[in-house]
Design an enzyme around this catalytic site. Structure first.
Site, PDB file in Angstrom:
ATOM      1  N   THR A 135     -14.298 -51.652 -16.066  1.00 46.64           N
ATOM      2  CA  THR A 135     -13.534 -52.278 -17.026  1.00 46.64           C
ATOM      3  C   THR A 135     -13.429 -53.681 -16.667  1.00 46.64           C
ATOM      4  O   THR A 135     -13.465 -54.344 -15.539  1.00 46.64           O
ATOM      5  CB  THR A 135     -12.011 -51.733 -17.025  1.00 46.64           C
ATOM      6  OG1 THR A 135     -11.044 -52.427 -18.005  1.00 46.64           O
ATOM      7  CG2 THR A 135     -11.365 -51.768 -15.700  1.00 46.64           C
ATOM      8  N   ASP A 136     -13.057 -54.494 -17.832  1.00 43.12           N
ATOM      9  CA  ASP A 136     -12.810 -56.038 -18.052  1.00 43.12           C
ATOM     10  C   ASP A 136     -11.619 -56.437 -16.971  1.00 43.12           C
ATOM     11  O   ASP A 136     -11.455 -57.440 -16.475  1.00 43.12           O
ATOM     12  CB  ASP A 136     -12.797 -56.761 -19.126  1.00 43.12           C
ATOM     13  CG  ASP A 136     -11.761 -56.266 -20.039  1.00 43.12           C
ATOM     14  OD1 ASP A 136     -11.258 -55.360 -19.778  1.00 43.12           O
ATOM     15  OD2 ASP A 136     -11.993 -56.884 -21.301  1.00 43.12           O
ATOM     16  N   GLU A 137     -10.578 -55.464 -16.971  1.00 39.44           N
ATOM     17  CA  GLU A 137      -9.320 -55.657 -16.464  1.00 39.44           C
ATOM     18  C   GLU A 137      -9.481 -55.881 -14.857  1.00 39.44           C
ATOM     19  O   GLU A 137      -8.582 -56.392 -14.191  1.00 39.44           O
ATOM     20  CB  GLU A 137      -8.508 -54.474 -16.778  1.00 39.44           C
ATOM     21  CG  GLU A 137      -8.282 -54.073 -18.110  1.00 39.44           C
ATOM     22  CD  GLU A 137      -6.933 -53.024 -18.200  1.00 39.44           C
ATOM     23  OE1 GLU A 137      -6.134 -52.821 -17.247  1.00 39.44           O
ATOM     24  OE2 GLU A 137      -6.940 -52.455 -19.387  1.00 39.44           O
ATOM     25  N   TYR A 184      -3.825 -49.310 -12.275  1.00 39.88           N
ATOM     26  CA  TYR A 184      -5.108 -48.829 -13.056  1.00 39.88           C
ATOM     27  C   TYR A 184      -6.165 -49.692 -12.545  1.00 39.88           C
ATOM     28  O   TYR A 184      -7.386 -49.230 -11.924  1.00 39.88           O
ATOM     29  CB  TYR A 184      -4.864 -48.621 -14.437  1.00 39.88           C
ATOM     30  CG  TYR A 184      -6.131 -48.657 -15.180  1.00 39.88           C
ATOM     31  CD1 TYR A 184      -7.204 -47.823 -15.164  1.00 39.88           C
ATOM     32  CD2 TYR A 184      -6.671 -49.838 -16.040  1.00 39.88           C
ATOM     33  CE1 TYR A 184      -8.220 -47.300 -15.763  1.00 39.88           C
ATOM     34  CE2 TYR A 184      -7.840 -49.842 -16.643  1.00 39.88           C
ATOM     35  CZ  TYR A 184      -8.820 -48.534 -16.557  1.00 39.88           C
ATOM     36  OH  TYR A 184     -10.098 -48.514 -17.208  1.00 39.88           O
ATOM     37  N   LYS A 188      -9.685 -49.237 -10.070  1.00 44.02           N
ATOM     38  CA  LYS A 188     -10.883 -49.231 -10.842  1.00 44.02           C
ATOM     39  C   LYS A 188     -11.831 -50.499 -10.114  1.00 44.02           C
ATOM     40  O   LYS A 188     -13.015 -50.296  -9.545  1.00 44.02           O
ATOM     41  CB  LYS A 188     -11.029 -49.858 -12.283  1.00 44.02           C
ATOM     42  CG  LYS A 188     -10.642 -48.780 -13.322  1.00 44.02           C
ATOM     43  CD  LYS A 188     -11.386 -47.744 -13.454  1.00 44.02           C
ATOM     44  CE  LYS A 188     -12.758 -47.870 -14.174  1.00 44.02           C
ATOM     45  NZ  LYS A 188     -13.539 -46.695 -14.195  1.00 44.02           N
TER      46      LYS A 188
HETATM   47  P1  NAD Z   1     -10.229 -41.129 -21.118  1.00 39.89           P
HETATM   48  O1  NAD Z   1      -8.882 -41.092 -20.517  1.00 39.89           O
HETATM   49  O2  NAD Z   1     -10.258 -41.066 -22.708  1.00 39.89           O
HETATM   50  O3  NAD Z   1     -11.051 -40.048 -20.588  1.00 39.89           O
HETATM   51  C1  NAD Z   1     -11.307 -39.736 -19.169  1.00 39.89           C
HETATM   52  C2  NAD Z   1     -11.888 -38.414 -18.986  1.00 39.89           C
HETATM   53  O4  NAD Z   1     -12.020 -38.386 -17.435  1.00 39.89           O
HETATM   54  C3  NAD Z   1     -11.311 -37.023 -19.531  1.00 39.89           C
HETATM   55  O5  NAD Z   1     -12.161 -36.449 -20.059  1.00 39.89           O
HETATM   56  C4  NAD Z   1     -10.756 -36.595 -18.174  1.00 39.89           C
HETATM   57  O6  NAD Z   1     -10.608 -35.228 -18.427  1.00 39.89           O
HETATM   58  C5  NAD Z   1     -11.835 -36.931 -17.298  1.00 39.89           C
HETATM   59  N1  NAD Z   1     -11.115 -36.916 -15.976  1.00 39.89           N
HETATM   60  C6  NAD Z   1     -10.088 -37.578 -15.405  1.00 39.89           C
HETATM   61  N2  NAD Z   1     -10.134 -37.337 -14.141  1.00 39.89           N
HETATM   62  C7  NAD Z   1     -10.988 -36.766 -13.638  1.00 39.89           C
HETATM   63  C8  NAD Z   1     -11.345 -35.769 -12.460  1.00 39.89           C
HETATM   64  N3  NAD Z   1     -10.579 -36.149 -11.414  1.00 39.89           N
HETATM   65  N4  NAD Z   1     -12.388 -35.233 -12.421  1.00 39.89           N
HETATM   66  C9  NAD Z   1     -13.458 -35.030 -13.461  1.00 39.89           C
HETATM   67  N5  NAD Z   1     -12.517 -35.480 -14.717  1.00 39.89           N
HETATM   68  C10 NAD Z   1     -11.814 -36.366 -14.956  1.00 39.89           C
HETATM   69  O7  NAD Z   1     -10.973 -42.450 -20.918  1.00 39.89           O
HETATM   70  P2  NAD Z   1     -11.805 -43.537 -21.617  1.00 39.89           P
HETATM   71  O8  NAD Z   1     -11.075 -44.296 -22.338  1.00 39.89           O
HETATM   72  O9  NAD Z   1     -12.717 -42.667 -22.171  1.00 39.89           O
HETATM   73  O10 NAD Z   1     -12.584 -44.286 -20.547  1.00 39.89           O
HETATM   74  C11 NAD Z   1     -13.694 -43.861 -19.693  1.00 39.89           C
HETATM   75  C12 NAD Z   1     -14.094 -44.603 -18.628  1.00 39.89           C
HETATM   76  O11 NAD Z   1     -14.543 -45.993 -19.204  1.00 39.89           O
HETATM   77  C13 NAD Z   1     -13.063 -45.105 -17.703  1.00 39.89           C
HETATM   78  O12 NAD Z   1     -13.784 -45.161 -16.440  1.00 39.89           O
HETATM   79  C14 NAD Z   1     -12.408 -46.380 -18.043  1.00 39.89           C
HETATM   80  O13 NAD Z   1     -11.956 -47.034 -16.907  1.00 39.89           O
HETATM   81  C15 NAD Z   1     -13.595 -46.922 -18.546  1.00 39.89           C
HETATM   82  N6  NAD Z   1     -13.286 -48.021 -19.656  1.00 39.89           N
HETATM   83  C16 NAD Z   1     -12.362 -47.711 -20.642  1.00 39.89           C
HETATM   84  C17 NAD Z   1     -12.231 -48.601 -21.526  1.00 39.89           C
HETATM   85  C18 NAD Z   1     -11.315 -48.483 -22.913  1.00 39.89           C
HETATM   86  O14 NAD Z   1     -10.935 -49.173 -23.483  1.00 39.89           O
HETATM   87  N7  NAD Z   1     -11.005 -46.994 -23.037  1.00 39.89           N
HETATM   88  C19 NAD Z   1     -12.807 -49.886 -21.758  1.00 39.89           C
HETATM   89  C20 NAD Z   1     -13.739 -50.262 -20.431  1.00 39.89           C
HETATM   90  C21 NAD Z   1     -13.950 -49.263 -19.574  1.00 39.89           C
HETATM   91  O1  DAU Z   2      -9.859 -53.720 -21.230  1.00 40.43           O
HETATM   92  C1  DAU Z   2     -10.274 -52.571 -21.268  1.00 40.43           C
HETATM   93  C2  DAU Z   2      -9.173 -51.551 -21.084  1.00 40.43           C
HETATM   94  O2  DAU Z   2      -8.684 -51.533 -22.252  1.00 40.43           O
HETATM   95  C3  DAU Z   2      -9.630 -50.258 -20.274  1.00 40.43           C
HETATM   96  O3  DAU Z   2     -10.032 -50.424 -19.122  1.00 40.43           O
HETATM   97  C4  DAU Z   2      -8.393 -49.308 -20.319  1.00 40.43           C
HETATM   98  O4  DAU Z   2      -8.821 -47.924 -20.146  1.00 40.43           O
HETATM   99  C5  DAU Z   2      -7.956 -48.918 -21.750  1.00 40.43           C
HETATM  100  O5  DAU Z   2      -6.802 -48.183 -21.774  1.00 40.43           O
HETATM  101  C6  DAU Z   2      -7.294 -50.439 -22.340  1.00 40.43           C
HETATM  102  O6  DAU Z   2      -6.278 -51.069 -21.802  1.00 40.43           O
HETATM  103  P1  DAU Z   2      -5.339 -51.704 -22.341  1.00 40.43           P
HETATM  104  O7  DAU Z   2      -4.111 -51.677 -21.522  1.00 40.43           O
HETATM  105  O8  DAU Z   2      -5.654 -53.336 -22.978  1.00 40.43           O
HETATM  106  O9  DAU Z   2      -5.111 -50.988 -23.781  1.00 40.43           O
HETATM  107  P2  DAU Z   2      -3.643 -50.220 -24.520  1.00 40.43           P
HETATM  108  O10 DAU Z   2      -4.394 -49.473 -25.794  1.00 40.43           O
HETATM  109  O11 DAU Z   2      -2.840 -49.379 -23.610  1.00 40.43           O
HETATM  110  O12 DAU Z   2      -3.044 -51.575 -24.919  1.00 40.43           O
HETATM  111  C7  DAU Z   2      -3.580 -52.555 -25.946  1.00 40.43           C
HETATM  112  C8  DAU Z   2      -2.561 -53.785 -26.024  1.00 40.43           C
HETATM  113  O13 DAU Z   2      -1.651 -53.150 -26.725  1.00 40.43           O
HETATM  114  C9  DAU Z   2      -1.903 -54.011 -24.586  1.00 40.43           C
HETATM  115  O14 DAU Z   2      -1.732 -55.511 -24.667  1.00 40.43           O
HETATM  116  C10 DAU Z   2      -0.625 -53.511 -24.846  1.00 40.43           C
HETATM  117  C11 DAU Z   2      -0.221 -53.218 -26.176  1.00 40.43           C
HETATM  118  N1  DAU Z   2       0.439 -52.082 -26.573  1.00 40.43           N
HETATM  119  C12 DAU Z   2      -0.146 -50.872 -26.190  1.00 40.43           C
HETATM  120  C13 DAU Z   2       0.498 -49.714 -26.491  1.00 40.43           C
HETATM  121  C14 DAU Z   2       0.325 -48.297 -26.070  1.00 40.43           C
HETATM  122  C15 DAU Z   2       1.770 -52.282 -27.284  1.00 40.43           C
HETATM  123  O15 DAU Z   2       1.950 -53.222 -27.646  1.00 40.43           O
HETATM  124  N2  DAU Z   2       2.457 -51.034 -27.438  1.00 40.43           N
HETATM  125  C16 DAU Z   2       1.915 -49.750 -27.294  1.00 40.43           C
HETATM  126  O16 DAU Z   2       2.488 -48.771 -27.397  1.00 40.43           O
END
Ligand code: NAD
Ligand code: DAU
Length: 378
Positions: A135-137, A184, A188
């Protein structure tokens, strides 16, 4: 089969799009979806591919080192695309141990299983790849800035040469030092370091990508976009953290999946690539777009639901701005986002409105209790 690839976390949001893309595009590969099926994993995300001959689901925890090692041997696995993780920042604030266990120890378990199996083969690392999705975080947070007194967003030119709107003059580039703030992102970051260490120490062919916020179908509705679409539909309050001024860089999930396909096949070993959309939005502005889109698609008066906006206590350690510079990926491998944000949001809102069964299914039971607990006292 030409290749056997484990995709971890394939039942989650991004993972399910990656599995779908690989199963459909590469009938000559065996795609093994390894997932523990936590609250975020949902096999309903993959109904359309479950009967395909080149697809297999294995319910397994990535922390199960023995299980992963045996699976790799049995299936002659030559590639791992690792997405499994605990992914929600708010949950990590309440329960950091689970994040360290899955994101750090789980990644280490996969790396070690792959190392032992691949090193035992006559050809060793040749033709193998361990691709870690991050992730970019991990880079921390950027500031909102006002260069030459211009109020953001202002038009700027990325090193890719294209103009886009930005809320600051700095961007996350691959050479930035890591500065994670939440449990988180700290977990990562630690997993990214382990992946690099396995390349540098043992010679494992690794690649890492750091992506910005994804949006699109099948995202668990604890994340901003699906949560708010569902709440607007049901006229429930929209909990905006702080002043709603935080900025995120949004990328349509299928564009991320395309980038993963490209980098898995053509990315340079030991490299890091940033993936992002040059698409920055202040939360409150994005929320207004969601309200207007849902209202329009449901035939409500535009803006009818603006009064659902409810400012609540800010997230602890809330990162102000994320903005990815993905020009390295654009220049080296020719990847670009394919969708304009307006188009992507329209598709996304439509999908959630048309798939209320999916939403009802994942928001029933335990999740409902978690959600009520989360917003108690905010
Ligand atoms: P998600 O939470 O939707 O899905 C995670 C999946 O991993 C689920 O299917 C869960 O069952 C599985 N999982 C969790 N723990 C596990 C374990 N111990 N063993 C096997 N499986 C397990 O997540 P996502 O949003 O699809 O993110 C996927 C990946 O991409 C993550 O590594 C996250 O850090 C990264 N990422 C997400 C975002 C975003 O915006 N969602 C952005 C950048 C990077
Ligand atoms: O940047 C990549 C990341 O983006 C991934 O690595 C994470 O897995 C993914 O969850 C996401 O993280 P964020 O914390 O940015 O996403 P989230 O959807 O939780 O929140 C987006 C923005 O909205 C953040 O500034 C927090 C705000 N927010 C979120 C929720 C859930 C609110 O204001 N209210 C809310 O209820």
């Amino acid at each position: 089969m030409k290749r056997a690839i484990i995709i971890t976390g394939g039942a989650g949001f991004i993972g399910s799009h990656v599995v779908r893309l690989f199963v459909n595009k590469y009938p000559e590969y065996k795609i093994i979806n390894l997932d523990k099926l936590t609250y975020a994993g949902n096999l309903a995300n993959l109904k359309d591919v479950e009967g395909k001959p080149n697809y297999k689901f294995v319910k397994m925890d990535i922390c199960d080192f023995e299980g992963v090692y045996k699976l790799m041997q049995d299936e002659h696995v030559d590639g791992i695309i690792h997405l499994a993780a605990e992914s929600h920042v708010d949950r990590s604030i309440k329960d950091p141990f689970t994040f360290a266990q899955t994101n750090v120890m789980g990644t280490l378990s996969l790396l070690q299983a792959a190392k032992l199996y691949w090193e035992s083969l006559p050809e060793k690392w040749e033709g193998k790849r361990f691709y870690h999705i991050s992730t970019d975080e991990v880079y921390g947070a950027l500031e909102l800035t006002h260069p030459q007194g211009i109020e953001p967003p202002f038009s700027t030119k990325a090193s890719s040469g294209k103009h886009h709107l930005a809320y600051g003059d700095k961007f996350f580039t691959e050479d930035l030092k890591y500065l994670p703030h939440s449990p988180y992102s700290a977990a990562k970051a630690a997993s990214d370091h382990f992946v690099r260490a396995y390349h540098d120490t043992y010679g494992m062919p690794t690649v890492v990508t750091n992506c910005s916020n994804n949006y699109g179908p099948y995202q668990f509705p604890e994340k901003l976009i699906p949560l708010f679409i569902n709440n607007i539909r049901h006229k429930k309050p929209l909990p905006v953290y702080g002043k709603g001024e935080n900025v995120r860089d949004w990328l349509y999930v299928e564009d991320h999946a395309r980038a993963i396909d490209l980098i898995f096949h053509e990315g340079k070993i030991a490299e890091t690539y940033n993936i992002g959309g040059f698409n920055e939005w202040k939360n409150i502005d994005l929320i207004k777009v969601l309200i207007n889109t849902v209202d329009r698609l449901l035939g409500r008066a535009e803006g009818e639901d603006l009064n659902l906006i409810t400012y609540v206590t800010d997230r602890a350690g809330h990162d102000m701005r994320y903005a990815i510079d993905s020009s390295k990926l654009q220049k080296e491998l020719g990847w670009e986002p394919s969708l304009q944000f307006e188009e992507g949001i329209e598709k996304t809102v439509r999908w959630y409105l048309e798939n209320q069964d999916w939403m009802d299914n994942v928001t029933s039971g335990d999740y409902q209790k978690y959600y009520e607990e989360m917003y108690k006292g905010r």
